[in-house]
Scaffold this motif. Structure first.
Motif, PDB file in Angstrom:
ATOM      1  N   MET A 140      37.380  41.034  39.934  1.00 54.25           N
ATOM      2  CA  MET A 140      37.997  40.126  38.963  1.00 54.25           C
ATOM      3  C   MET A 140      37.303  38.758  38.964  1.00 54.25           C
ATOM      4  SD  MET A 140      40.157  41.793  37.334  1.00 54.25           S
ATOM      5  CE  MET A 140      41.506  42.934  37.238  1.00 54.25           C
ATOM      6  N   ALA A 141      36.930  38.288  40.157  1.00 55.23           N
ATOM      7  CA  ALA A 141      36.184  37.020  40.238  1.00 55.23           C
ATOM      8  C   ALA A 141      34.846  37.156  39.515  1.00 55.23           C
ATOM      9  CB  ALA A 141      35.965  36.630  41.695  1.00 55.23           C
ATOM     10  N   GLY A 142      34.196  38.321  39.667  1.00 56.83           N
ATOM     11  CA  GLY A 142      32.939  38.591  38.973  1.00 56.83           C
ATOM     12  C   GLY A 142      33.122  38.596  37.466  1.00 56.83           C
ATOM     13  N   ALA A 143      34.242  39.143  36.996  1.00 63.40           N
ATOM     14  CA  ALA A 143      34.527  39.177  35.556  1.00 63.40           C
ATOM     15  C   ALA A 143      34.655  37.759  35.003  1.00 63.40           C
ATOM     16  CB  ALA A 143      35.801  39.964  35.297  1.00 63.40           C
ATOM     17  N   GLY A 144      35.389  36.918  35.732  1.00 60.01           N
ATOM     18  CA  GLY A 144      35.559  35.540  35.284  1.00 60.01           C
ATOM     19  C   GLY A 144      34.242  34.792  35.223  1.00 60.01           C
ATOM     20  N   ALA A 145      33.394  34.997  36.251  1.00 62.19           N
ATOM     21  CA  ALA A 145      32.096  34.313  36.305  1.00 62.19           C
ATOM     22  C   ALA A 145      31.196  34.754  35.155  1.00 62.19           C
ATOM     23  CB  ALA A 145      31.416  34.606  37.647  1.00 62.19           C
TER      24      ALA A 145
END
Length: 525
Positions: A140-145
């Motif tokens: 999810m952090a990767g998606a936001g980035a």
């Protein structure tokens, strides 16, 4: 990135979602039993499952996180790739075939085969949910980035909205398609990811006349550390124990990852399980060689300063390189592939966690094995909604963290809480229920406590809580301490237990894991 075209980027992503959703809906038509929903009807070949394993394993950490780590830290960033790849030898030689021969749907099926069902299943479901949650945070952090880079969103609200969208699409994949739909999404994503990264690798090398030395030289020129970026020690030189801890977590964690273990049950035989791991090793190995070129390529063509200052930080290295090479079109394609990567992995994690709760806690513990397949699948779908909501909230909180690093923490928990119990169950006939519960809960708690009091959470500018300082444990990864604790507690719990476990079941498990005799037959349609 002024020429970035957000409309093109989102259009490519929506096209991928539309095509895969059609595939998921078609696959769901055959979901009639629990075996269909959890294990895809055990109908996949070794090659198909190998592609799906690669699709499941090559996460946002592998693509975004490692490329960024290599671009910024050079040699030390590539150590992630080596650890992730070597881990598959442990899975192939010690776990894959034996797990397929012994289990039905989840890791807990193996662990509780000859031990007391209730405590072992409860502990196994707890560790499965914990590992899955850590891993979901990273994706999810990767998606936001990624989306902040694509759309130029510097504000947290926009990134949070994107994380919500990714979470909702993932929930739909799992609820509609089950394991069969999820597997096809992972296969498509693996082909696109390896193909796209191969094109970028050749293109990057072509920019330097296929002279890798020239590429490395340029990367060293642009990096403030100069030639040190090509040598070991830039990231871990100050604290070699931190690297040893990370390496242990990466190498031993894979064989304890619940969503990877669950893939072994989607093939009809142990031979196909072994074949699927061989396919996965080749695909994953080639991919990680590509990341070496892409990471240094981003350092050479984009530059570490540009990467560090871009929305998404380190995680933006691969998309920025794509933009540098092929402009908005290649950026749109690679970003859509990275999105597909995140969707496929979170879908695999979610179905694993929901299956663990529905099969291990609801059916086996609460209903004592009396729940129908229809009831179990319904509970799994409800659990999917809950896990999806938790992942969305956690992902919003984890924005800005390096995704490779977050995944390394998930590996540490898997290696500490799951692997010792799996190996003891498969290879030690005197292993007891107390040993299993102590090992899983002790490994889990020690890993979580050490993470909470590590520099990852507080004590430095790059910590999750930079304004606080309660870092009592000096290492960033807890593996070097928590993994031995997991093994020790498994042994201690077993040798101090007065309860006599069934020798007959232990003997039956040994025969089954080595020969496959008595393992559940493939489901025919």
């Amino acid at each position: 990135m002024e020429d970035n075209n957000p409309v093109l980027n989102i259009s490519i992503f929506l096209a991928f979602v539309a095509v895969t959703m059609v595939i998921v809906i078609r696959a769901s038509r055959n979901n009639r039993t629990a075996a269909d929903y959890y294990a895809g009807g055990r109908s996949f070949t070794g090659r198909q499952n190998g592609l799906a394993i690669a699709g499941d394993y090559l996460s946002a950490a592998s693509f975004l996180g490692i490329c960024g780590a290599i671009a910024m830290n050079g040699y030390d960033g590539f150590l992630y790739s080596i650890g992730f790849l070597v881990a598959w030898l442990v899975a192939l030689l010690l776990v894959a075939e034996l797990m397929r021969n012994t289990a039905k749907f989840t890791m807990a099926d193996v662990l509780s085969f000859r031990l007391k069902q209730k405590p072992v299943r409860m502990a196994a479901a707890t560790t499965t949910l914990a590992v899955s949650f850590f891993y979901l945070l990273a994706q999810m952090a990767g998606a936001g980035a990624l989306v902040s880079l694509l759309l130029g969103l510097d504000n947290a609200l926009g990134q949070s909205l994107v994380i919500v969208v990714v979470g909702v699409v993932m929930i739909l994949y799992v609820m509609i398609g089950g394991m069969k739909g999820t597997t096809w999404v992972q296969i498509i994503k693996a082909v696109l990811l390896v193909g796209g990264v191969a094109v970028m690798t050749v293109w990057t090398l072509a920019m330097f006349g296929f002279n890798f030395s020239a590429l490395l030289g340029r990367a060293a020129e642009l990096n403030e550390n100069g030639l040190d970026v090509l040598a070991p020690g830039l990231q871990y030189g100050a604290n070699p124990l931190d690297f040893v801890s990370l390496a242990l977590a990466l190498v031993l964690g894979t064989a304890g990852l619940p969503h990877v273990l669950m893939r072994f049950y989607t093939v009809p035989t142990a031979k196909e399980a072994r074949r699927s791991v061989v396919w996965a090793i080749w695909l994953i190995g080639i991919f990680y060689l590509f990341t070496l070129v892409l990471g240094f390529g981003a350092g050479a063509l984009v530059g570490p300063d540009t990467i560090a200052n871009a929305p998404g930080g380190q995680n933006s290295a691969a998309p920025l390189l794509a933009f540098e090479l092929g402009g908005p079109l290649l950026l749109g394609f690679i970003s859509a592939v990275a999105f597909a990567t995140i969707l496929a992995v979170v879908a695999g994690l979610t179905i694993t966690a929901s299956a663990s709760f529905a099969h291990d806690i609801y059916n086996s513990v609460i209903k004592k094995g009396t729940a129908s397949a229809k009831q179990e699948v319904r509970v799994a779908k409800i659990t999917t909604l809950v896990i999806g909501a938790a992942a969305i909230l956690g992902g919003i909180g984890a924005q800005g963290q390096n995704v490779a690093f977050l995944v390394a923490l998930a590996f540490a928990v898997a290696a500490s809480a799951n692997l010792p119990t799996i190996l003891f169950s498969l290879f030690w006939s005197k292993f007891t229920t107390r040993g299993a519960v102590w090992s899983m809960m002790g490994g889990l708690i020690s890993a979580l406590v050490l993470i909470a009091f590590s520099p990852v959470v507080s004590g430095s500018e790059t910590s999750m809580i930079p304004t606080a300082d309660f870092a009592l444990f000096p290492l960033s990864n807890p593996g070097i301490v928590s993994i031995p604790i997991g093994f020790f507690l498994g042994w201690l719990g077993s040798v101090t237990s007065r309860a006599k476990e069934s020798r007959a079941l232990a003997a039956e498990m040994e025969v089954r894991e080595l020969t496959g005799y008595g393992a559940e037959p493939p489901v025919q349609h």
